[in-house]
Write a protein that holds these residues in place. Structure first.
Motif, PDB file in Angstrom:
ATOM      1  N   VAL A  59      -9.537  20.048  45.675  1.00  0.00           N
ATOM      2  CA  VAL A  59      -8.854  19.901  44.391  1.00  0.00           C
ATOM      3  C   VAL A  59      -7.880  18.735  44.497  1.00  0.00           C
ATOM      4  CG1 VAL A  59      -7.360  21.039  42.713  1.00  0.00           C
ATOM      5  CG2 VAL A  59      -9.049  22.374  43.957  1.00  0.00           C
ATOM      6  N   MET A  60      -7.916  17.823  43.528  1.00  0.00           N
ATOM      7  CA  MET A  60      -6.987  16.701  43.514  1.00  0.00           C
ATOM      8  C   MET A  60      -5.773  17.090  42.667  1.00  0.00           C
ATOM      9  SD  MET A  60      -8.661  14.813  45.470  1.00  0.00           S
ATOM     10  CE  MET A  60      -7.564  13.397  45.484  1.00  0.00           C
ATOM     11  N   THR A  61      -4.604  16.951  43.249  1.00  0.00           N
ATOM     12  CA  THR A  61      -3.358  17.290  42.551  1.00  0.00           C
ATOM     13  C   THR A  61      -2.447  16.064  42.530  1.00  0.00           C
ATOM     14  OG1 THR A  61      -2.093  17.951  44.503  1.00  0.00           O
ATOM     15  CG2 THR A  61      -3.569  19.605  43.536  1.00  0.00           C
ATOM     16  N   GLY A  62      -1.341  16.178  41.822  1.00  0.00           N
ATOM     17  CA  GLY A  62      -0.363  15.091  41.781  1.00  0.00           C
ATOM     18  C   GLY A  62       0.216  14.785  43.151  1.00  0.00           C
ATOM     19  N   ASP A  63       0.168  15.751  44.048  1.00  0.00           N
ATOM     20  CA  ASP A  63       0.680  15.564  45.418  1.00  0.00           C
ATOM     21  C   ASP A  63      -0.419  15.189  46.399  1.00  0.00           C
ATOM     22  OD1 ASP A  63       3.278  16.274  44.623  1.00  0.00           O
ATOM     23  OD2 ASP A  63       2.797  18.402  44.806  1.00  0.00           O
ATOM     24  N   PRO A  73      -4.776  15.432  47.689  1.00  0.00           N
ATOM     25  CA  PRO A  73      -5.858  16.413  47.787  1.00  0.00           C
ATOM     26  C   PRO A  73      -5.397  17.718  48.425  1.00  0.00           C
ATOM     27  CG  PRO A  73      -6.143  14.661  49.398  1.00  0.00           C
ATOM     28  CD  PRO A  73      -4.978  14.282  48.549  1.00  0.00           C
ATOM     29  N   ARG A  74      -5.988  18.804  47.933  1.00  0.00           N
ATOM     30  CA  ARG A  74      -5.657  20.124  48.473  1.00  0.00           C
ATOM     31  C   ARG A  74      -6.933  20.946  48.558  1.00  0.00           C
ATOM     32  NH1 ARG A  74      -4.538  24.692  45.561  1.00  0.00           N
ATOM     33  NH2 ARG A  74      -4.329  23.508  43.632  1.00  0.00           N
ATOM     34  N   GLU A 132      -8.832  24.607  48.599  1.00  0.00           N
ATOM     35  CA  GLU A 132      -8.656  25.986  48.157  1.00  0.00           C
ATOM     36  C   GLU A 132      -9.987  26.709  48.291  1.00  0.00           C
ATOM     37  OE1 GLU A 132      -9.377  25.889  43.349  1.00  0.00           O
ATOM     38  OE2 GLU A 132      -7.333  25.597  44.059  1.00  0.00           O
TER      39      GLU A 132
END
Length: 203
Positions: free
Chosen positions: A112-116, A118-119, A121
């Motif tokens: 998942v790409m987030t503002g912070d 890649p993450r 899950e």
């Protein structure tokens, strides 16, 4: 790892035992088998949903399973854990039920790409009707019993009138809960010592 409910939270909700590192252990401890007849702690009105709600923070999102499915998995996990402690083979149906629960809602890693940045899950696949919470608990049971280091820590409470299981991460731990069985044994020993001392004085 997400922290689960504490033993105090579990006891406040009416469950004498809980707060173990594995939800699978908390689940098997909802059936008291050392009494006749056994006591199902999930049978009281609302108890089943309350128990799952307490465990939510360390389970995948989604609805709680049906009570019948919960009890079936609990029976299977309990048999596998007891078989390990008793150095016997678990019933084939218990192994099948655990494997069926994990297979009903398989999990896959997802990026998942987030503002912070890649993450990673986990995605639980419930498209075909599986329950993610039940699958997670079943997978936990598999990981626990198949890991020699962790399964070596599996214990049954030293109180013969108690059936609760726990992981003895502190190797000196003998009781399911120090404020339940540990306290009962301490009180009984104190009474026995006092009674013996009183008898000696009378003689």
């Amino acid at each position: 790892m997400t922290i689960g409910p504490s033993v105090d939270e579990m006891q406040a909700a009416g469950f004498p035992m809980g707060g173990e590192p594995a939800v699978a252990l908390d689940l098997v401890d909802t059936l008291m088998t050392a009494v006749t007849p056994p006591v199902d702690l999930l049978a009281a009105p609302g108890a089943h949903d309350t128990w799952w709600r307490l465990q939510l923070r360390r389970l995948p999102p989604g609805p709680p399973p049906e009570p019948a499915a919960t009890r079936r998995l609990r029976t299977a996990i309990r048999d596998v854990f007891d078989a390990h402690l008793e150095q016997r083979s678990a019933a084939a149906v218990s192994v099948d039920d655990i494997n069926a629960a994990t297979a009903a809602a398989p999990v896959s890693p997802r990026l998942v790409m987030t503002g912070d940045g890649p993450r990673g899950e986990a995605r639980w696949h419930t498209e075909y009707g599986g329950n993610a919470a039940l699958a997670a608990v079943a997978a936990e049971a598999v990981e626990l019993v198949a890991d020699p280091a962790r399964s070596a820590l599996l214990r049954r409470c030293a109180n013969p009138a108690c059936s609760m299981l726990f992981l003895a991460e502190n190797k000196r731990r003998k009781w399911c809960s120090s404020n339940v069985c540990g306290n009962r044994v301490r009180v009984a020993r104190h009474y026995a010592r006092g009674h013996a001392a009183g008898t000696s004085t009378e003689i």
